[in-house]
Design a protein around this motif. Structure first.
Motif, PDB file in Angstrom:
ATOM      1  N   HIS A 280     -58.615  48.868  29.511  1.00  0.00           N
ATOM      2  CA  HIS A 280     -57.790  47.667  29.329  1.00  0.00           C
ATOM      3  C   HIS A 280     -57.707  47.268  27.856  1.00  0.00           C
ATOM      4  O   HIS A 280     -56.663  46.776  27.398  1.00  0.00           O
ATOM      5  N   LEU A 281     -58.789  47.468  27.135  1.00  0.00           N
ATOM      6  CA  LEU A 281     -58.764  47.173  25.698  1.00  0.00           C
ATOM      7  C   LEU A 281     -57.780  48.097  24.993  1.00  0.00           C
ATOM      8  O   LEU A 281     -57.018  47.663  24.115  1.00  0.00           O
ATOM      9  N   ALA A 282     -57.782  49.377  25.364  1.00  0.00           N
ATOM     10  CA  ALA A 282     -56.842  50.339  24.778  1.00  0.00           C
ATOM     11  C   ALA A 282     -55.402  49.940  25.081  1.00  0.00           C
ATOM     12  O   ALA A 282     -54.521  50.015  24.210  1.00  0.00           O
ATOM     13  N   ALA A 283     -55.146  49.500  26.313  1.00  0.00           N
ATOM     14  CA  ALA A 283     -53.794  49.063  26.683  1.00  0.00           C
ATOM     15  C   ALA A 283     -53.376  47.849  25.856  1.00  0.00           C
ATOM     16  O   ALA A 283     -52.226  47.742  25.415  1.00  0.00           O
ATOM     17  N   GLY A 284     -54.321  46.921  25.638  1.00  0.00           N
ATOM     18  CA  GLY A 284     -54.014  45.750  24.817  1.00  0.00           C
ATOM     19  C   GLY A 284     -53.694  46.121  23.382  1.00  0.00           C
ATOM     20  O   GLY A 284     -52.794  45.540  22.758  1.00  0.00           O
ATOM     21  N   LEU A 285     -54.422  47.101  22.848  1.00  0.00           N
ATOM     22  CA  LEU A 285     -54.135  47.575  21.489  1.00  0.00           C
ATOM     23  C   LEU A 285     -52.725  48.153  21.397  1.00  0.00           C
ATOM     24  O   LEU A 285     -51.983  47.864  20.445  1.00  0.00           O
ATOM     25  N   ARG A 286     -52.371  48.999  22.364  1.00  0.00           N
ATOM     26  CA  ARG A 286     -51.025  49.608  22.354  1.00  0.00           C
ATOM     27  C   ARG A 286     -49.940  48.529  22.354  1.00  0.00           C
ATOM     28  O   ARG A 286     -48.918  48.659  21.670  1.00  0.00           O
ATOM     29  N   ASN A 287     -50.142  47.491  23.134  1.00  0.00           N
ATOM     30  CA  ASN A 287     -49.137  46.423  23.221  1.00  0.00           C
ATOM     31  C   ASN A 287     -49.023  45.631  21.932  1.00  0.00           C
ATOM     32  O   ASN A 287     -47.968  45.072  21.639  1.00  0.00           O
ATOM     33  N   ARG A 288     -50.107  45.550  21.170  1.00  0.00           N
ATOM     34  CA  ARG A 288     -50.117  44.778  19.932  1.00  0.00           C
ATOM     35  C   ARG A 288     -49.516  45.538  18.747  1.00  0.00           C
ATOM     36  O   ARG A 288     -49.011  44.926  17.801  1.00  0.00           O
ATOM     37  N   LEU A 289     -49.536  46.865  18.796  1.00  0.00           N
ATOM     38  CA  LEU A 289     -49.158  47.668  17.634  1.00  0.00           C
ATOM     39  C   LEU A 289     -47.661  47.931  17.578  1.00  0.00           C
ATOM     40  O   LEU A 289     -46.963  47.896  18.596  1.00  0.00           O
ATOM     41  N   ARG A 290     -47.199  48.233  16.371  1.00  0.00           N
ATOM     42  CA  ARG A 290     -45.807  48.641  16.184  1.00  0.00           C
ATOM     43  C   ARG A 290     -45.647  50.100  16.600  1.00  0.00           C
ATOM     44  O   ARG A 290     -46.619  50.810  16.826  1.00  0.00           O
ATOM     45  N   GLU A 291     -44.395  50.526  16.685  1.00  0.00           N
ATOM     46  CA  GLU A 291     -44.122  51.888  17.123  1.00  0.00           C
ATOM     47  C   GLU A 291     -44.734  52.921  16.177  1.00  0.00           C
ATOM     48  O   GLU A 291     -45.195  53.978  16.609  1.00  0.00           O
ATOM     49  N   GLN A 292     -44.730  52.637  14.873  1.00  0.00           N
ATOM     50  CA  GLN A 292     -45.228  53.618  13.905  1.00  0.00           C
ATOM     51  C   GLN A 292     -46.751  53.583  13.754  1.00  0.00           C
ATOM     52  O   GLN A 292     -47.346  54.475  13.132  1.00  0.00           O
ATOM     53  N   ASP A 293     -47.408  52.565  14.302  1.00  0.00           N
ATOM     54  CA  ASP A 293     -48.861  52.473  14.209  1.00  0.00           C
ATOM     55  C   ASP A 293     -49.517  53.431  15.211  1.00  0.00           C
ATOM     56  O   ASP A 293     -48.913  53.802  16.213  1.00  0.00           O
ATOM     57  N   MET A 294     -50.755  53.792  14.928  1.00  0.00           N
ATOM     58  CA  MET A 294     -51.488  54.719  15.801  1.00  0.00           C
ATOM     59  C   MET A 294     -52.880  54.189  16.073  1.00  0.00           C
ATOM     60  O   MET A 294     -53.519  53.645  15.162  1.00  0.00           O
TER      61      MET A 294
END
Length: 382
Positions: A280-294
């Motif tokens: 769930h933490l990983a999913a939250g990170l993905r939602n917070r980041l821009r498309e070009q972020d990794m």
């Protein structure tokens, strides 16, 4: 048009079908979850069907006509089931299996009406092959590479061949008296089928190999638990971003994020809950980041975030939101018990002097260590 000997073509199809069934069976165990077992059994029954066709006139019509055509319908239904398993979808069962009892009943009733049976078999086979092609064609996003196109094209070719045979029988000009009749329409039909069958097998094997290759590629770059990049891939991505930053002069920032007291979560609530927290933490990170972020899983409960073209102010602004977001997210165990969760973050930005990979990671790690020492649930800049 060349008038080929139809019984010989039937024998060719029999040999081709047997070869394909043996080929698919040899790899079915490895790919049984990808539909290969269904396809192998489908071609086994397809082979048996043409054995009975070749024996037409030497054995009972109940066997060489009724049973043979019923087995043919079952073979295409099994191939369709395999396609559904491969795609991990489920269509209404009647669409796939309705032709089987229909063939068994109608061919028994029409045992003495060869012309009508030819028309009926042409329609049903064209329907079944068209359905398989449609199943794959409507779900191309779930396939990888070009194998699916071979399969689709082959089944469409078989469908078109039997439509041609049906039209020939309906016109009354083709002179189709039975499956063993040699004439241009029969020759074209079974020649098409023999070639298409080889293409089908090649397509099915290619399709499953392409999926296996894609899975291996993802395993090589993706963390299995969180779905984020694994450590190796995120390091390669960061190295590329640092090289581009050196050439362009644009900044690149990284965040090193760690779950506070994660060991106590595992010890108190169990590793399944710990895994759930990380997902769930990983999913939250993905939602917070821009498309070009990794974002990638660095190891255990640590995550590394790469922010291209982001200065220190932008990186800290993003990092400052994350602890509050995590703390207020409402974490719970598998059985619904509430969990208190916080994260600490170290930030480092490369904005002028070029830095090597190890130096950048070390700087972010040291900033994370200071955040831990300062009481956790906070951001420190390195």
């Amino acid at each position: 048009m060349i008038d080929l000997h139809t019984p010989t073509l039937l024998l060719v199809i029999l040999v081709v079908s047997f070869t394909l069934s043996a080929t698919l069976a040899s790899v079915a165990r490895r790919f049984k979850r990808d539909g290969m077992m269904y396809w192998a059994w489908g071609f086994v029954l397809h082979t048996l069907t043409y054995v009975l066709f070749v024996l037409r006139g030497h054995i009972s019509d109940l066997v060489s006509v009724v049973l043979a055509n019923t087995l043919l319908a079952i073979s295409f239904a099994l191939i369709s089931e395999g396609v559904q398993q491969f795609l991990q979808v489920r269509w209404p069962r009647w669409l796939v299996w309705a032709p089987v009892p229909l063939v068994a009943v109608l061919f028994f009733v029409l045992l003495g009406h060869a012309q009508t049976r030819i028309i009926l078999s042409g329609v049903i086979i064209a329907w079944q092959c068209g359905l398989i092609a449609w199943q794959l064609g409507s779900q191309l996003d779930k396939t990888t590479g070009r194998g699916a196109y071979f399969v689709i094209g082959s089944f469409l070719a078989i469908s078109a061949a039997f439509v041609l045979r049906t039209v020939g029988a309906l016109s009354g000009e083709a002179g189709i008296g039975s499956i063993n009749t040699s004439n241009p329409v029969q020759s074209a039909t079974f020649l098409f089928v023999s070639v298409a069958l080889m293409m089908v097998c090649q397509g099915l094997v290619l399709m499953t190999n392409e999926r296996a290759d894609e899975r291996n590629r993802l395993l090589a770059m993706q963390d299995e638990l969180t779905g984020l990049s694994n450590r190796r891939f995120i390091m390669e991505a960061l190295a590329i971003q640092l090289a581009q930053a050196r050439r362009s002069g644009k900044p690149v920032s990284i965040l090193m994020l760690d779950v506070d007291h994660f060991k106590s979560i595992n010890d108190t609530y169990g590793h399944l809950t710990g895994d759930r927290v990380l997902r769930h933490l990983a999913a939250g990170l993905r939602n917070r980041l821009r498309e070009q972020d990794m974002a990638g899983r660095w190891g255990g409960e640590e995550f590394l975030v790469v922010l291209p073209d982001t200065d220190a102010m932008g990186a800290v602004a993003l990092a400052d939101h994350l602890p509050a977001d995590v703390e207020s997210a409402g974490w719970s165990t598998l059985d619904g018990r509430s969990i208190s969760l916080t994260v600490s973050i170290g930030v480092h930005t490369c904005d002028s002097a070029p830095e090597v990979l190890d130096t950048v990671i070390s700087a972010a790690d040291e900033a994370l260590y200071r955040a831990k020492q300062a009481g956790r649930n906070r951001v420190e800049q390195g």
